[in-house]
Design a protein around this motif. Structure first.
Motif, PDB file in Angstrom:
ATOM      1  N   MET A   1     -44.516 -53.313   6.559  1.00  0.00           N
ATOM      2  CA  MET A   1     -43.401 -52.925   5.682  1.00  0.00           C
ATOM      3  C   MET A   1     -43.833 -52.973   4.212  1.00  0.00           C
ATOM      4  O   MET A   1     -43.525 -52.062   3.443  1.00  0.00           O
ATOM      5  N   SER A   2     -44.535 -54.025   3.826  1.00  0.00           N
ATOM      6  CA  SER A   2     -44.962 -54.141   2.430  1.00  0.00           C
ATOM      7  C   SER A   2     -46.006 -53.083   2.091  1.00  0.00           C
ATOM      8  O   SER A   2     -46.012 -52.542   0.989  1.00  0.00           O
ATOM      9  N   GLN A   3     -46.870 -52.778   3.052  1.00  0.00           N
ATOM     10  CA  GLN A   3     -47.864 -51.734   2.830  1.00  0.00           C
ATOM     11  C   GLN A   3     -47.201 -50.373   2.643  1.00  0.00           C
ATOM     12  O   GLN A   3     -47.588 -49.604   1.761  1.00  0.00           O
ATOM     13  N   LYS A   4     -46.183 -50.089   3.449  1.00  0.00           N
ATOM     14  CA  LYS A   4     -45.459 -48.820   3.327  1.00  0.00           C
ATOM     15  C   LYS A   4     -44.781 -48.707   1.969  1.00  0.00           C
ATOM     16  O   LYS A   4     -44.632 -47.616   1.437  1.00  0.00           O
ATOM     17  N   ALA A   5     -44.379 -49.848   1.425  1.00  0.00           N
ATOM     18  CA  ALA A   5     -43.730 -49.868   0.113  1.00  0.00           C
ATOM     19  C   ALA A   5     -44.755 -49.836  -1.023  1.00  0.00           C
ATOM     20  O   ALA A   5     -44.376 -49.838  -2.188  1.00  0.00           O
TER      21      ALA A   5
ATOM     22  N   THR B   1     -48.374 -57.652  -1.593  1.00  0.00           N
ATOM     23  CA  THR B   1     -47.746 -58.949  -1.359  1.00  0.00           C
ATOM     24  C   THR B   1     -46.503 -58.782  -0.504  1.00  0.00           C
ATOM     25  O   THR B   1     -45.612 -58.000  -0.828  1.00  0.00           O
ATOM     26  N   MET B   2     -46.462 -59.540   0.580  1.00  0.00           N
ATOM     27  CA  MET B   2     -45.314 -59.519   1.472  1.00  0.00           C
ATOM     28  C   MET B   2     -44.233 -60.436   0.898  1.00  0.00           C
ATOM     29  O   MET B   2     -44.544 -61.509   0.386  1.00  0.00           O
ATOM     30  N   ASN B   3     -42.969 -60.022   0.967  1.00  0.00           N
ATOM     31  CA  ASN B   3     -41.883 -60.868   0.475  1.00  0.00           C
ATOM     32  C   ASN B   3     -40.835 -61.087   1.570  1.00  0.00           C
ATOM     33  O   ASN B   3     -40.949 -60.558   2.668  1.00  0.00           O
TER      34      ASN B   3
ATOM     35  N   ASP C   1     -36.547 -57.053   6.956  1.00  0.00           N
ATOM     36  CA  ASP C   1     -36.628 -55.682   7.468  1.00  0.00           C
ATOM     37  C   ASP C   1     -37.417 -55.629   8.777  1.00  0.00           C
ATOM     38  O   ASP C   1     -37.089 -54.861   9.680  1.00  0.00           O
ATOM     39  N   ALA C   2     -38.447 -56.468   8.876  1.00  0.00           N
ATOM     40  CA  ALA C   2     -39.247 -56.516  10.100  1.00  0.00           C
ATOM     41  C   ALA C   2     -38.396 -56.986  11.278  1.00  0.00           C
ATOM     42  O   ALA C   2     -38.513 -56.449  12.382  1.00  0.00           O
ATOM     43  N   LEU C   3     -37.551 -57.970  11.040  1.00  0.00           N
ATOM     44  CA  LEU C   3     -36.680 -58.462  12.119  1.00  0.00           C
ATOM     45  C   LEU C   3     -35.760 -57.362  12.629  1.00  0.00           C
ATOM     46  O   LEU C   3     -35.532 -57.232  13.830  1.00  0.00           O
ATOM     47  N   THR C   4     -35.231 -56.566  11.717  1.00  0.00           N
ATOM     48  CA  THR C   4     -34.382 -55.439  12.116  1.00  0.00           C
ATOM     49  C   THR C   4     -35.206 -54.408  12.884  1.00  0.00           C
ATOM     50  O   THR C   4     -34.788 -53.919  13.931  1.00  0.00           O
TER      51      THR C   4
END
Length: 140
Positions: A55-59, A63-65, A71-74
């Motif tokens: 998700m952080s890479q796509k954004a 740095t992962m937050n 969002d990963a849980l969803t």
């Protein structure tokens, strides 16, 4: 990075503590069950971490937050965990961090205004303390 999946497992003692807190008193859990739950929890954490990193890479971030984890849980179809984690993050975790910051600031201010006996032996430490106090004052 760990080479073997065994190196990526959660400590059984920590998992046992969580298990004991979650179950009513008088319930016994075998060591085999504790190890199995520990492995399952490790897999879940690794899967969640990998999904959040994606998700952080796509954004476009390195740095992962916390929002990436939510969002990963969803995305992983575990939205029921998201609500609880958001509540804990907003409530308990952030309040704990705020209290730690306030305590540290109060300690630094109380030692900064009083006796100079400790500061006179270490000038760089005194400069560092004043910089931290200035930063914390500008945050308010």
């Amino acid at each position: 990075m760990a080479e073997k999946p065994e190196e990526l497992s959660l400590p059984v003692a920590s998992v046992s503590r969580v298990i004991n807190d979650a179950l009513p008193s008088g319930i016994n859990v075998s060591m085999e069950t504790r190890k199995t739950i520990s492995k399952a929890a490790s897999v879940f954490v690794l899967y969640t971490t990998a999904t959040a990193a994606s998700m952080s890479q796509k954004a476009g971030r390195k740095t992962m937050n916390a929002n990436d984890v939510m969002d990963a849980l969803t995305d992983m179809e575990f939205p029921q965990f998201k609500e609880t984690l958001e509540r804990l993050l907003q409530g308990e975790y952030r309040q704990t961090q705020k209290k730690k910051k306030e305590t540290n600031t109060a300690k630094k201010q109380s030692t900064g205004g009083g006796g100079d006996s400790k500061k006179s032996t270490s000038t760089p430490q005194a400069q560092n303390t004043s910089e931290v106090v200035e930063l914390s004052d500008s945050d308010e």
